[in-house]
Design an enzyme around this catalytic site. Sequence first.
Site, PDB file in Angstrom:
ATOM      1  N   GLY A   1      50.336  44.829  -6.937  1.00 22.66           N
ATOM      2  CA  GLY A   1      49.862  43.477  -6.671  1.00 22.66           C
ATOM      3  C   GLY A   1      50.003  43.086  -5.219  1.00 22.66           C
ATOM      4  N   PHE A   2      50.605  43.962  -4.403  1.00 24.99           N
ATOM      5  CA  PHE A   2      50.763  43.743  -2.969  1.00 24.99           C
ATOM      6  C   PHE A   2      50.128  44.911  -2.221  1.00 24.99           C
ATOM      7  CE2 PHE A   2      54.084  41.291  -4.933  1.00 24.99           C
ATOM      8  CZ  PHE A   2      54.199  40.143  -4.148  1.00 24.99           C
TER       9      PHE A   2
ATOM     10  N   HIS B   1      49.060  56.240  -7.760  1.00 24.37           N
ATOM     11  CA  HIS B   1      50.007  57.087  -8.487  1.00 24.37           C
ATOM     12  C   HIS B   1      49.476  58.505  -8.690  1.00 24.37           C
ATOM     13  CE1 HIS B   1      53.008  54.032  -9.771  1.00 24.37           C
ATOM     14  NE2 HIS B   1      52.005  53.221  -9.493  1.00 24.37           N
TER      15      HIS B   1
ATOM     16  N   GLU C   1      51.108  61.030  -9.633  1.00 20.64           N
ATOM     17  CA  GLU C   1      51.703  61.678 -10.806  1.00 20.64           C
ATOM     18  C   GLU C   1      50.858  61.422 -12.056  1.00 20.64           C
ATOM     19  OE1 GLU C   1      52.773  57.577 -11.422  1.00 20.64           O
ATOM     20  OE2 GLU C   1      52.835  58.841  -9.631  1.00 20.64           O
TER      21      GLU C   1
ATOM     22  N   GLN D   1      54.222  50.518   0.611  1.00 22.60           N
ATOM     23  CA  GLN D   1      54.387  49.194   1.215  1.00 22.60           C
ATOM     24  C   GLN D   1      55.606  49.147   2.140  1.00 22.60           C
ATOM     25  OE1 GLN D   1      54.553  46.799  -2.322  1.00 22.60           O
ATOM     26  NE2 GLN D   1      52.519  47.463  -2.982  1.00 22.60           N
TER      27      GLN D   1
ATOM     28  N   ASN E   1      48.876  50.581  -9.936  1.00 23.08           N
ATOM     29  CA  ASN E   1      49.631  49.453 -10.466  1.00 23.08           C
ATOM     30  C   ASN E   1      50.290  48.744  -9.294  1.00 23.08           C
ATOM     31  OD1 ASN E   1      51.174  47.572 -11.767  1.00 23.08           O
ATOM     32  ND2 ASN E   1      52.638  49.030 -12.624  1.00 23.08           N
TER      33      ASN E   1
ATOM     34  N   CYS F   1      53.231  53.926  -3.886  1.00 24.72           N
ATOM     35  CA  CYS F   1      53.138  52.546  -4.341  1.00 24.72           C
ATOM     36  C   CYS F   1      54.079  51.624  -3.553  1.00 24.72           C
ATOM     37  CB  CYS F   1      53.389  52.480  -5.846  1.00 24.72           C
ATOM     38  SG  CYS F   1      52.757  50.976  -6.629  1.00 24.72           S
ATOM     39  N   PHE F   2      55.190  51.191  -4.119  1.00 20.61           N
ATOM     40  CA  PHE F   2      56.143  50.368  -3.376  1.00 20.61           C
ATOM     41  C   PHE F   2      56.627  51.136  -2.146  1.00 20.61           C
ATOM     42  CE2 PHE F   2      60.182  47.744  -3.204  1.00 20.61           C
ATOM     43  CZ  PHE F   2      59.540  46.531  -3.005  1.00 20.61           C
TER      44      PHE F   2
ATOM     45  N   GLY G   1      57.727  50.666  -7.633  1.00 25.27           N
ATOM     46  CA  GLY G   1      58.686  49.679  -8.109  1.00 25.27           C
ATOM     47  C   GLY G   1      58.113  48.280  -8.070  1.00 25.27           C
TER      48      GLY G   1
END
Length: 382
Positions: A303-304, A353, A355, A263, A301, A259-260, A231
């Site tokens: 940025g953090f 990712h 997937e 984090q 994908n 991903c998100f 996300g």
Amino acid sequence: MSTPRPALLVLEDGRVFHGDAYGAEGQTFGEAVFNTGMTGYQETLTDPSYHRQIVVMTAPHVGNTGMNDEDPESRRIWVAGYVVRDPARRASNWRSLRSLDDELREQGVVGISGIDTRALTRHLRERGAMRAAISSTETDPQALLGRVRASAEMAGADLAAAVTTEQAYVVPARGTKRFTVAAVDLGIKTMTPHRMAERGIEVHVLPATASLADLQAVGDDGPDGLFFSNGPGDPAATTGQVELLQAALAEGIPYFGICFGNQLFGRALGFGTYKLKYGHRGINQPVMDRTTGKVEVTAHNHGFAVDAPLDGPTSTPYGEASVSHVCLNDDVVEGLELREAGGRLKAFSVQYHPEAAAGPHDAAYLFDRFVDLMAAQKEGQA
């Protein structure tokens, strides 16, 4: 063929690029980032993680296979703007239903073409991702620059609520149902529950605002596992989902995050997060799985990233946490795992990712690892 309307791309540090309007005409603002994938532009455009970002494609020729109705990763295009060097003059693919240009125009996505995307990418690598604007209506770069500098930054942005599903829904298991998973949609990609369904998992996709009670209501006796999706936004600006995850970890619910979700797992374990200079976005990133020693080429994908020590486990209220995956380009944390004192795996996550839509399938085994985690939990309860 009509002459394209001139367009401007203005970065917040004052750099200006002149090109042609592409897609919808108008004006848009967002964080300028670049994607190194040579293919998969349809999946990129429909990835909710790109919400409020202007995406620069480093591949020079974009749009040659058009757009279809099978490959979107969500219900709409999410990018704030789109930057390409040489758009295809004609779409040619047996599944193509319309051109990329027409689809961008139909969905109101403002873009620019005909600029030196190599120079722009090098600039972003040197200076970092930054706010930007594309406009085919404003001819004064200085006027546009003022609006760019007044626009919202990505740091501190809580964006999951803008991209999540409004209503819970179920993706049924394929074949024999083995497990039930509660998946919190923070910007989920369509292929993710599909990959779980292929492995006999019934996936209950919940809105980002889901509570512990919503989680416990999934399945006959609660879910067999919890999943947090990818996300957009700053993980440090998110609190509710971190608290939900901490409650689930305390109850011993097996967890997998992407991903998100990686984090937020880091934050739930007590680690900090930080903004990368220009992020990882593409389908060619080398990552080492430190639990097996294997190197995978992966799709990214983000940025953090999570700020966690690479040199050993960290004690947390939920067990021993350690870094399981690391990017071989820059040593950024690409995965975390949580184990009990005896070494049994309780939860894990990856920053990339598995997937892989679009992208390589090197990391598909992580869905099998989630299945094994839930199976071990069930055996322990038997």
